[in-house]
Design a protein around this motif. Sequence first.
Motif, PDB file in Angstrom:
ATOM      1  N   ASP A 100       0.859  -0.942  -0.047  1.00  0.00           N
ATOM      2  CA  ASP A 100       0.088   0.020   0.098  1.00  0.00           C
ATOM      3  C   ASP A 100       0.764   1.277   0.069  1.00  0.00           C
ATOM      4  O   ASP A 100       1.387   1.670   1.046  1.00  0.00           O
ATOM      5  N   PRO A 101       1.095   1.907  -1.151  1.00  0.00           N
ATOM      6  CA  PRO A 101       1.778   3.064  -1.180  1.00  0.00           C
ATOM      7  C   PRO A 101       1.647   4.289  -0.164  1.00  0.00           C
ATOM      8  O   PRO A 101       2.409   5.118   0.028  1.00  0.00           O
ATOM      9  N   LEU A 102       0.312   4.075   0.395  1.00  0.00           N
ATOM     10  CA  LEU A 102      -0.291   5.270   1.261  1.00  0.00           C
ATOM     11  C   LEU A 102       0.674   5.128   2.567  1.00  0.00           C
ATOM     12  O   LEU A 102       0.530   5.866   3.367  1.00  0.00           O
ATOM     13  N   GLN A 103       1.434   3.876   2.736  1.00  0.00           N
ATOM     14  CA  GLN A 103       1.940   3.673   3.954  1.00  0.00           C
ATOM     15  C   GLN A 103       3.491   3.952   3.831  1.00  0.00           C
ATOM     16  O   GLN A 103       4.151   3.867   4.669  1.00  0.00           O
ATOM     17  N   ALA A 104       3.731   4.603   2.750  1.00  0.00           N
ATOM     18  CA  ALA A 104       5.076   5.009   2.595  1.00  0.00           C
ATOM     19  C   ALA A 104       5.939   6.082   3.535  1.00  0.00           C
ATOM     20  O   ALA A 104       6.786   6.080   3.975  1.00  0.00           O
ATOM     21  N   ASN A 105       4.887   6.856   3.799  1.00  0.00           N
ATOM     22  CA  ASN A 105       5.356   8.055   4.905  1.00  0.00           C
ATOM     23  C   ASN A 105       5.579   7.289   6.108  1.00  0.00           C
ATOM     24  O   ASN A 105       6.574   7.644   6.826  1.00  0.00           O
ATOM     25  N   HIS A 106       4.826   6.399   6.647  1.00  0.00           N
ATOM     26  CA  HIS A 106       5.140   5.664   7.860  1.00  0.00           C
ATOM     27  C   HIS A 106       6.134   4.783   7.914  1.00  0.00           C
ATOM     28  O   HIS A 106       7.163   4.885   8.692  1.00  0.00           O
ATOM     29  N   ALA A 107       6.693   4.159   6.551  1.00  0.00           N
ATOM     30  CA  ALA A 107       7.833   3.666   6.342  1.00  0.00           C
ATOM     31  C   ALA A 107       9.071   4.303   6.507  1.00  0.00           C
ATOM     32  O   ALA A 107      10.041   3.835   7.256  1.00  0.00           O
ATOM     33  N   CYS A 108       8.856   5.609   5.939  1.00  0.00           N
ATOM     34  CA  CYS A 108       9.927   6.532   5.995  1.00  0.00           C
ATOM     35  C   CYS A 108      10.056   7.099   7.597  1.00  0.00           C
ATOM     36  O   CYS A 108      11.317   7.055   8.051  1.00  0.00           O
ATOM     37  N   LYS A 109       9.109   7.011   8.258  1.00  0.00           N
ATOM     38  CA  LYS A 109       9.468   7.333   9.668  1.00  0.00           C
ATOM     39  C   LYS A 109      10.062   6.117  10.433  1.00  0.00           C
ATOM     40  O   LYS A 109      10.928   6.372  11.243  1.00  0.00           O
ATOM     41  N   ARG A 110       9.564   4.669   9.923  1.00  0.00           N
ATOM     42  CA  ARG A 110       9.989   3.714  10.640  1.00  0.00           C
ATOM     43  C   ARG A 110      11.888   3.571  10.380  1.00  0.00           C
ATOM     44  O   ARG A 110      12.623   3.339  11.128  1.00  0.00           O
ATOM     45  N   LEU A 111      11.992   3.939   9.213  1.00  0.00           N
ATOM     46  CA  LEU A 111      13.339   3.948   8.622  1.00  0.00           C
ATOM     47  C   LEU A 111      14.108   4.779   9.462  1.00  0.00           C
ATOM     48  O   LEU A 111      15.411   4.434   9.713  1.00  0.00           O
ATOM     49  N   GLY A 112      13.793   6.120   9.745  1.00  0.00           N
ATOM     50  CA  GLY A 112      14.243   6.910  10.334  1.00  0.00           C
ATOM     51  C   GLY A 112      14.683   6.636  11.771  1.00  0.00           C
ATOM     52  O   GLY A 112      15.782   6.925  12.159  1.00  0.00           O
ATOM     53  N   VAL A 113      13.632   5.949  12.344  1.00  0.00           N
ATOM     54  CA  VAL A 113      14.000   5.546  13.808  1.00  0.00           C
ATOM     55  C   VAL A 113      15.105   4.486  13.671  1.00  0.00           C
ATOM     56  O   VAL A 113      16.157   4.662  14.632  1.00  0.00           O
ATOM     57  N   ILE A 114      15.257   3.571  12.950  1.00  0.00           N
ATOM     58  CA  ILE A 114      16.466   2.849  12.639  1.00  0.00           C
ATOM     59  C   ILE A 114      17.418   3.280  12.327  1.00  0.00           C
ATOM     60  O   ILE A 114      18.689   2.944  13.230  1.00  0.00           O
ATOM     61  N   LEU A 115      17.645   4.466  11.685  1.00  0.00           N
ATOM     62  CA  LEU A 115      18.948   5.118  11.344  1.00  0.00           C
ATOM     63  C   LEU A 115      19.402   5.926  12.378  1.00  0.00           C
ATOM     64  O   LEU A 115      20.627   6.248  12.701  1.00  0.00           O
ATOM     65  N   ASP A 116      18.312   6.560  13.466  1.00  0.00           N
ATOM     66  CA  ASP A 116      18.714   7.234  14.539  1.00  0.00           C
ATOM     67  C   ASP A 116      19.670   6.158  15.656  1.00  0.00           C
ATOM     68  O   ASP A 116      20.750   6.797  16.205  1.00  0.00           O
ATOM     69  N   SER A 117      19.508   5.030  15.435  1.00  0.00           N
ATOM     70  CA  SER A 117      20.080   3.961  16.342  1.00  0.00           C
ATOM     71  C   SER A 117      21.426   3.396  15.781  1.00  0.00           C
ATOM     72  O   SER A 117      22.344   3.061  16.277  1.00  0.00           O
ATOM     73  N   TYR A 118      21.315   3.246  14.170  1.00  0.00           N
ATOM     74  CA  TYR A 118      22.218   2.646  13.426  1.00  0.00           C
ATOM     75  C   TYR A 118      22.902   3.901  12.625  1.00  0.00           C
ATOM     76  O   TYR A 118      22.743   4.015  11.429  1.00  0.00           O
ATOM     77  N   THR A 119      23.876   4.497  13.349  1.00  0.00           N
ATOM     78  CA  THR A 119      24.479   5.711  12.741  1.00  0.00           C
ATOM     79  C   THR A 119      25.398   5.455  11.811  1.00  0.00           C
ATOM     80  O   THR A 119      26.202   6.285  11.065  1.00  0.00           O
ATOM     81  N   VAL A 120      25.959   4.089  11.479  1.00  0.00           N
ATOM     82  CA  VAL A 120      26.899   3.886  10.592  1.00  0.00           C
ATOM     83  C   VAL A 120      26.299   3.862   9.114  1.00  0.00           C
ATOM     84  O   VAL A 120      26.978   3.517   8.111  1.00  0.00           O
ATOM     85  N   TYR A 121      24.947   3.838   9.104  1.00  0.00           N
ATOM     86  CA  TYR A 121      24.149   4.078   7.671  1.00  0.00           C
ATOM     87  C   TYR A 121      24.105   5.460   7.187  1.00  0.00           C
ATOM     88  O   TYR A 121      23.475   6.188   8.234  1.00  0.00           O
ATOM     89  N   LEU A 122      24.226   5.465   5.924  1.00  0.00           N
ATOM     90  CA  LEU A 122      23.850   7.034   5.359  1.00  0.00           C
ATOM     91  C   LEU A 122      22.250   6.931   5.231  1.00  0.00           C
ATOM     92  O   LEU A 122      21.666   7.893   5.544  1.00  0.00           O
ATOM     93  N   ASP A 123      21.896   5.782   4.521  1.00  0.00           N
ATOM     94  CA  ASP A 123      20.220   5.899   4.395  1.00  0.00           C
ATOM     95  C   ASP A 123      19.990   4.384   3.915  1.00  0.00           C
ATOM     96  O   ASP A 123      20.686   3.618   3.756  1.00  0.00           O
ATOM     97  N   LEU A 124      18.581   4.009   4.065  1.00  0.00           N
ATOM     98  CA  LEU A 124      17.984   2.951   3.845  1.00  0.00           C
ATOM     99  C   LEU A 124      17.036   3.402   2.833  1.00  0.00           C
ATOM    100  O   LEU A 124      16.115   4.369   2.908  1.00  0.00           O
ATOM    101  N   TRP A 125      16.860   2.397   1.600  1.00  0.00           N
ATOM    102  CA  TRP A 125      15.884   2.626   0.629  1.00  0.00           C
ATOM    103  C   TRP A 125      14.936   1.496   0.638  1.00  0.00           C
ATOM    104  O   TRP A 125      15.451   0.099   0.429  1.00  0.00           O
TER     105      TRP A 125
END
Length: 348
Positions: free
Chosen positions: A141-166
């Motif tokens: 469901d593409p409408l869930q993309a915004n929620h996915a971005c936030k979830r990926l952002g939470v992961i990146l906050d803890s895993y600072t060795v990554y530049l981004d997740l796509w």
Amino acid sequence: MASVEHLLEMTGTVAAVADQKIDRIHGITRRSRMLALNASIEAQRVGQMGRGFAVVADEVKAISSEIAELTDSLRGELRGKLESLSGFGRALAEEVRQVRGERLADLAHNAVEIADRNLYERSCDVRWWATDSAVVDCIADPLQANHACKRLGVILDSYTVYLDLWVADASGRIIANGRPSRYPNAIGTDVSRQDWFRDAMATVSGNDFAVADISREGGLGGALVASYATAIREGGETDGKPVGALGIFFDWETQGQTIVEGVRLSPQEKLKSRCMLIDREHRIIADSARRGLLAEKFPLRTKQGDRGCYQDVDGSLVAYALTPGYETYRGLGWSGVIVQEPARRAGA
């Protein structure tokens, strides 16, 4: 090693000085014999009055001959002793070089092993996060993309060795990323021709992953990255149908630099050493000298096998170790390499 090389240098110097001084003594004795000969001739010319002078001339000649014999003997003895000392020094230098080479090979092994352990964790991360409900749901469901971005952002906050997740859909279009404020152009990017996406979509199950060679990612500002990916599967199930792909981008330049600069060398050794990680094509992918990344190939000679050391044509000691892999991560054919200049060049 520096003291051994100093010993060899001093041995050569002593030999040269000894030869020079002995040659000078020979020159003096030749002149003495010539004077003695001239004196004998003059004594014979003057007859009875020159007899005493002739005795002195003969004595000078005899002394000159004795000195010549002594210097010849000294030269022979000195040469033999110095050659023996030189041979001992060379043998000692070779022994020290081998011990030093073994130690450097161990350090090279440690460096590439640290890289392997880091990248093993990346292979685990990507397989885990691909099953996250937010990631799986945004594909359906593409409408869930915004929620996915936030979830990926939470992961990146803890895993600072990554530049981004796509997150890419099945067509290879990026529909979500973890740092949209930093990389606003990521969403909508077509990655269908990139190796990490194609290899991820070709994985057999959720236990598999894809990894690309170290490269610069244009979508991340040309940053040097280690890219890991796997398929996102229906329902997040291990054997589910691939419906998209998750790509994670490890900040390789920063982490790789930390590894090569962290090699345990003394401050003096660091001044004359270059620590590197090279890929299977011998491209330099991390370098304590901070040069040649992806642009330079190091001409490593691996005749000794998976690890070894050898002396290069310029006298530098080259030590290396091939990746040993880590647990289920088999490695990518990388090697740790340490190049150390001869001790005599220290501070040059």
